[in-house]
Design an enzyme around this catalytic site. Structure first.
Site, PDB file in Angstrom:
ATOM      1  N   GLY A   1       4.597 -40.070 -17.472  1.00 45.11           N
ATOM      2  CA  GLY A   1       5.795 -40.330 -15.844  1.00 45.11           C
ATOM      3  C   GLY A   1       6.555 -40.521 -16.213  1.00 45.11           C
ATOM      4  O   GLY A   1       7.544 -41.223 -15.334  1.00 45.11           O
TER       5      GLY A   1
ATOM      6  N   GLY B   1       8.905 -40.198 -12.944  1.00 43.49           N
ATOM      7  CA  GLY B   1       9.275 -41.492 -11.864  1.00 43.49           C
ATOM      8  C   GLY B   1      10.221 -42.383 -11.285  1.00 43.49           C
ATOM      9  O   GLY B   1      11.056 -42.033 -12.651  1.00 43.49           O
TER      10      GLY B   1
ATOM     11  N   ILE C   1      11.511 -52.701  -8.646  1.00 40.20           N
ATOM     12  CA  ILE C   1      12.629 -52.593  -9.113  1.00 40.20           C
ATOM     13  C   ILE C   1      13.666 -51.356  -8.545  1.00 40.20           C
ATOM     14  O   ILE C   1      12.681 -50.653  -7.702  1.00 40.20           O
ATOM     15  CB  ILE C   1      12.271 -51.677 -10.617  1.00 40.20           C
ATOM     16  CG1 ILE C   1      11.555 -51.952 -11.673  1.00 40.20           C
ATOM     17  CG2 ILE C   1      12.989 -50.743 -11.442  1.00 40.20           C
ATOM     18  CD1 ILE C   1      11.780 -53.523 -12.633  1.00 40.20           C
TER      19      ILE C   1
ATOM     20  N   TYR D   1      -4.810 -52.080  -7.697  1.00 41.94           N
ATOM     21  CA  TYR D   1      -3.685 -52.239  -8.479  1.00 41.94           C
ATOM     22  C   TYR D   1      -3.525 -53.677  -9.408  1.00 41.94           C
ATOM     23  O   TYR D   1      -2.923 -53.952 -11.218  1.00 41.94           O
ATOM     24  CB  TYR D   1      -2.037 -52.437  -7.994  1.00 41.94           C
ATOM     25  CG  TYR D   1      -1.127 -52.320  -8.819  1.00 41.94           C
ATOM     26  CD1 TYR D   1      -0.495 -51.286 -10.056  1.00 41.94           C
ATOM     27  CD2 TYR D   1       0.517 -53.085  -8.398  1.00 41.94           C
ATOM     28  CE1 TYR D   1       0.337 -51.073 -10.694  1.00 41.94           C
ATOM     29  CE2 TYR D   1       1.256 -52.633  -9.107  1.00 41.94           C
ATOM     30  CZ  TYR D   1       1.530 -51.371 -10.854  1.00 41.94           C
ATOM     31  OH  TYR D   1       2.502 -52.125 -11.026  1.00 41.94           O
TER      32      TYR D   1
HETATM   33  N1  SER Z   1       6.812 -52.600  -7.461  1.00 46.59           N
HETATM   34  C1  SER Z   1       5.358 -52.284  -7.812  1.00 46.59           C
HETATM   35  C2  SER Z   1       4.917 -52.628  -6.585  1.00 46.59           C
HETATM   36  O1  SER Z   1       5.267 -52.116  -5.611  1.00 46.59           O
HETATM   37  C3  SER Z   1       4.833 -53.962  -8.273  1.00 46.59           C
HETATM   38  O2  SER Z   1       4.621 -53.829  -9.988  1.00 46.59           O
HETATM   39  O3  SER Z   1       3.616 -52.145  -6.965  1.00 46.59           O
END
Ligand code: SER
Length: 319
Positions: A8, A11, A172, A142
């Site tokens: 990845g 990304g 992030i 997720y």
């Molecule tokens: N930044 C991610 C998301 O919003 C959280 O792990 O899916």
């Protein structure tokens, strides 16, 4: 760590982790890989690159063999909002991809870093000072894959001695590659829109608190955890880490210090709002601080200042 593979790598995190690790371990010792092909305009910046679809164990195996890899940073994943649009794909990529990496790590004796997420928590988790060990009943696909991944990584450590380690990353914030398909993406988009158009329409409510972290701290977390003497690690998969907790209104206020006529509007996306509402407001990251010396460098103020400075250069604008 001598020979590193990043999955990845095109990304949001991978784009910066590759160059960060190359500075430390040497260009030839960090192999970037992704399911996507490298766009021509950045081909010179990407360094050693291999195509890997993590659902294809053979592809992973042959790259690990070719470069004698001993550490994998497994970043390939489908994020939260994209996951809700295609849960089957999220399960397949996040679970089967991780399973392939762990099986190969077992065979080739590789260490594995896998990011978990604030998404590994759910509505029944304590929202403030969320403990390292607490209720984990997420309600997004997720989140389900992240909890399963944490348990699977712990299992491969205790059953097979695979050196698995991970952190629960918050949102992030970064200025090189855009995040894709996450719920925390607003905190990146807002900077681009503020600089380009002096306004941003936010898809989350103004008072939605979430944990966040600036990219330099995220890179530091991954590296420090992987370089820590394993005898210090009690939790392994996965450590709560955070740097700051704020809501959209507070971020907008901070941006206004630099762009006084910046205008924030709200158009709530019910799907992403529900995801954000199910996540903690602020994690307790004391286990990471104690076991491997975690300590972030950037708070909201320092992050905002640096983001604006970096994006002014990148977007050729000045505020
Ligand atoms: N930044 C991610 C998301 O919003 C959280 O792990 O899916």
């Amino acid at each position: 760590m001598k020979r590193i593979l990043i999955t990845g790598a095109l990304g949001q995190i991978g784009s910066e982790l590759a160059s960060f690790l190359r500075k430390r371990y040497g260009n030839e010792n960090v192999i970037a890989s992704d399911i996507k092909h490298v766009p021509d305009e950045i081909i010179n910046q990407v360094g050693v690159f291999e195509h890997i679809d993590c659902l294809d164990a053979q592809e992973i195996c042959s790259v690990i063999n070719k470069y004698k890899i001993d550490t994998v940073f497994h970043l390939a994943a489908v994020l939260s909002a994209s996951g809700e649009k295609n849960p089957q794909l999220a399960w397949k990529v996040n679970i089967n991809g991780l399973y392939n990496v762990l099986e190969i790590a077992r065979e080739y004796k590789c260490a594995v870093f896998t990011p978990s997420s604030i998404a590994a928590f759910g509505p029944s988790t304590p929202k403030d000072k969320t403990p390292q060990e607490t209720v984990q009943r997420p309600n997004t696909i997720y989140g389900l894959t992240k909890v399963t991944g944490e348990l699977l990584c712990d299992y491969y450590y205790s059953k097979y001695g695979v050196d698995t380690r991970g952190v629960r990353f918050p949102g992030i914030i970064s200025n090189v590659a855009l995040p894709g398909g996450g719920t925390t993406d607003y905190a990146v988009e807002i900077f681009y829109e503020a600089l380009k158009n002096k306004k941003y329409t936010c898809f989350l409510n103004k008072d939605t608190y979430l944990d966040m972290m600036y990219m330099p701290d995220a890179l530091k977390a991954a590296l420090n955890l992987m370089e820590t003497d394993p005898s210090r690690l009690k939790h392994r998969n996965a450590y709560n880490v955070t740097a700051e907790s704020f809501n959209p209104e507070q971020l907008a206020r901070e941006i206004k210090k630099y762009i006084p006529d910046f205008e924030m509007n709200y158009d709530i996306d019910p799907m992403r709002q529900a995801i954000a509402d199910s996540w903690p407001n602020r994690l307790d990251d004391s286990a990471a601080r104690k076991e491997w010396g975690w300590s972030p460098d950037y708070n909201l103020e320092a992050m905002t200042k640096d983001m604006i400075e970096k994006l002014e250069v990148k977007l050729h604008v000045s505020v």
